[in-house]
Design an enzyme around this catalytic site. Structure first.
Site, PDB file in Angstrom:
ATOM      1  N   ASN A   7      50.874  25.359  46.344  1.00 38.74           N
ATOM      2  CA  ASN A   7      51.083  26.785  46.600  1.00 38.74           C
ATOM      3  C   ASN A   7      51.314  27.656  45.374  1.00 38.74           C
ATOM      4  O   ASN A   7      50.641  28.672  45.204  1.00 38.74           O
ATOM      5  CB  ASN A   7      52.262  26.943  47.562  1.00 38.74           C
ATOM      6  CG  ASN A   7      51.745  27.002  48.974  1.00 38.74           C
ATOM      7  OD1 ASN A   7      50.962  27.883  49.297  1.00 38.74           O
ATOM      8  ND2 ASN A   7      52.133  26.054  49.794  1.00 38.74           N
TER       9      ASN A   7
ATOM     10  N   ASP B 289      52.800  17.905  50.644  1.00 38.87           N
ATOM     11  CA  ASP B 289      53.433  18.729  51.697  1.00 38.87           C
ATOM     12  C   ASP B 289      52.430  19.199  52.760  1.00 38.87           C
ATOM     13  O   ASP B 289      52.834  19.597  53.850  1.00 38.87           O
ATOM     14  CB  ASP B 289      54.107  19.956  51.081  1.00 38.87           C
ATOM     15  CG  ASP B 289      55.119  19.593  50.006  1.00 38.87           C
ATOM     16  OD1 ASP B 289      55.604  18.443  50.023  1.00 38.87           O
ATOM     17  OD2 ASP B 289      55.402  20.442  49.150  1.00 38.87           O
TER      18      ASP B 289
ATOM     19  N   GLY C 167      58.625  17.382  51.560  1.00 39.67           N
ATOM     20  CA  GLY C 167      57.789  18.331  52.294  1.00 39.67           C
ATOM     21  C   GLY C 167      58.138  19.774  51.994  1.00 39.67           C
ATOM     22  O   GLY C 167      57.554  20.691  52.559  1.00 39.67           O
TER      23      GLY C 167
ATOM     24  N   ARG D  37      73.896   5.725  57.981  1.00 40.45           N
ATOM     25  CA  ARG D  37      73.418   5.467  56.615  1.00 40.45           C
ATOM     26  C   ARG D  37      72.243   6.404  56.316  1.00 40.45           C
ATOM     27  O   ARG D  37      71.433   6.680  57.209  1.00 40.45           O
ATOM     28  CB  ARG D  37      72.934   4.022  56.461  1.00 40.45           C
ATOM     29  CG  ARG D  37      74.023   2.999  56.562  1.00 40.45           C
ATOM     30  CD  ARG D  37      74.888   2.991  55.297  1.00 40.45           C
ATOM     31  NE  ARG D  37      75.823   1.888  55.306  1.00 40.45           N
ATOM     32  CZ  ARG D  37      77.046   1.943  55.834  1.00 40.45           C
ATOM     33  NH1 ARG D  37      77.476   3.051  56.414  1.00 40.45           N
ATOM     34  NH2 ARG D  37      77.856   0.891  55.788  1.00 40.45           N
TER      35      ARG D  37
HETATM   36  O1  F6P Z   1      55.666  19.983  46.487  1.00 48.29           O
HETATM   37  C1  F6P Z   1      55.718  18.607  46.358  1.00 48.29           C
HETATM   38  C2  F6P Z   1      57.140  18.151  46.315  1.00 48.29           C
HETATM   39  O2  F6P Z   1      57.167  16.746  46.188  1.00 48.29           O
HETATM   40  C3  F6P Z   1      58.010  18.582  47.501  1.00 48.29           C
HETATM   41  O3  F6P Z   1      57.802  17.785  48.632  1.00 48.29           O
HETATM   42  C4  F6P Z   1      59.386  18.495  46.917  1.00 48.29           C
HETATM   43  O4  F6P Z   1      60.264  19.380  47.558  1.00 48.29           O
HETATM   44  C5  F6P Z   1      59.179  18.911  45.486  1.00 48.29           C
HETATM   45  O5  F6P Z   1      57.807  18.695  45.204  1.00 48.29           O
HETATM   46  C6  F6P Z   1      60.004  18.161  44.496  1.00 48.29           C
HETATM   47  O6  F6P Z   1      59.820  18.744  43.261  1.00 48.29           O
HETATM   48  P1  F6P Z   1      60.240  18.118  41.873  1.00 48.29           P
HETATM   49  O7  F6P Z   1      59.307  16.995  41.577  1.00 48.29           O
HETATM   50  O8  F6P Z   1      60.097  19.236  40.911  1.00 48.29           O
HETATM   51  O9  F6P Z   1      61.630  17.610  42.034  1.00 48.29           O
END
Ligand code: F6P
Length: 357
Positions: A112, A136, A179, A275
């Site tokens: 995005n 995502d 996600g 857990r």
């Molecule tokens: O957009 C892909 C993603 O893996 C998301 O699912 C997650 O919220 C984010 O990136 C994690 O980002 P980073 O790798 O910057 O911690």
């Protein structure tokens, strides 16, 4: 002669290499003369002129390789038009590097945020083609992004593994699935893994409904309950708050993530042991699944077709199993979310899965 720039931006995912290989192979096979310039670490490479020329050998043997041969980074769209720490105009630098190399176009692989910047560069006059990557699956204009199915496989295996230990110990288990702000990954992995409760951002939850679903399972003699919780899941109460108030509330929240908060509430309300498992970035790692290899290869070769036809300003996506080109202006800035009344949600509910609503 066709001169093509390429970069991968944002969080990585499986099949980025497969997609770039698709573009390159088709270009090397179908065009007389091609030069491909790979910019390193996302838009950062384009801003600071950090690139390498790639030949056909660079794209060999990478179909099954996870990650990206170009490296990636996050360059937030929010600040892309602000000067960098040395006062450089980042957008202007990207344009100048594009013109210096006399590029015919840039092929940009991303999610995005990446698409918003890609569209800005298009508005600034650069020839841009994009490919939809992200685990995502939240990009507007395509039914599927590459990386998503591979991540579903990994999140599902995590749930499968938890299932056996949950059954042995008679515990409540929460698996937190990535996600970002959408629930595609959690919904699909949750259904595939046979989760009893699925919580996604698009359907805010009520903790009492979750407890009700757990108690119901206990009453019918099930010794354990599995919850697949999206990292972006939100309670009904929090969903009503303004962005600012929610931010303030989160600052005071002692829990590292929503799953831990839900776990504490379940323990308090039922006395049952809970857990939490967070597979985290493993969901983005490793080799792409066969579906993603095929999808990324198809999208890549169709991008090459657009390059051959000099058709720019599009994202290449997939709709009803056919590869399509979607104007970038239509895609940028829009999220594809799970509709709470989507048939898949209704089907999950008919299986007895609770969404905590
Ligand atoms: O957009 C892909 C993603 O893996 C998301 O699912 C997650 O919220 C984010 O990136 C994690 O980002 P980073 O790798 O910057 O911690």
């Amino acid at each position: 002669m066709r001169r093509i720039g390429m970069l991968t931006s944002g969080g990585d995912c499986q099949a980025l290499n497969a997609a770039m290989r698709g573009v390159a192979k088709a270009c090397f096979n179908c065009l007389d003369e091609v030069e491909i310039y790979g910019f390193l670490d996302g838009y950062r490479g384009l801003i600071y002129g950090n690139f390498k020329m790639l030949n056909s050998r660079d794209f060999s043997g990478i179909l099954t390789k996870g990650g990206t041969i170009l490296g990636s980074s996050r360059t937030p769209f929010k600040t892309i038009q602000d000067p960098d720490e040395n006062g450089l105009d980042k957008v202007e630098e990207m344009k100048q590097n594009y013109y210096k190399l006399k590029l015919d176009c840039m092929v940009i692989l991303g999610g995005n945020g990446t698409h918003k910047t890609a569209n800005l560069l298009r508005e600034q006059g650069l020839n841009i083609i994009t490919l939809p990557k992200t685990i995502d699956n939240d990009l507007y204009g395509t039914d599927m992004t590459f990386g998503f199915q591979s991540a579903v496989d990994i999140a599902t295996s995590a749930i499968d593994c938890i299932h056996t230990t949950a059954a042995s110990h008679g515990r409540v288990f929460i698996i937190e699935v990535m996600g970002h702000k959408v629930g595609w990954l959690t919904l699909n992995a949750g259904m595939a893994g046979g989760a009893d409760i699925i919580l996604i951002p698009e359907i805010p939850y009520d903790i009492d409904k979750i407890v009700e679903a757990i108690n119901q399972r206990n009453k019918f003699g099930s010794r354990f309950t599995i919850l697949a919780v999206a990292e972006g899941a939100i309670s009904k109460e929090d969903a009503k708050l303004s962005k600012k108030d929610l931010k303030e509330k989160m600052k005071k929240n002692p829990h590292p993530s929503v799953s831990y908060e839900i776990a504490a509430q379940i323990l308090e309300k039922t006395g049952q042991e809970v857990r939490v498992t967070v597979p985290g970035h493993t969901q983005r790692g490793g080799s792409p699944c066969p579906y993603d290899r095929v999808l990324a290869s198809r999208l890549g070769t169709e991008a090459a077709k657009l390059i051959m036809n000099e058709e720019y300003g599009y994202m290449v996506g997939i709709k009803n199993r056919e590869i399509v080109k979607v104007p970038l202006a239509e895609v940028a800035g829009k999220l594809k979310m799970v509709a709470p009344d989507a048939s898949i949600v209704e089907e999950a509910k008919m299986l007895g899965i609770s969404f905590g609503d």
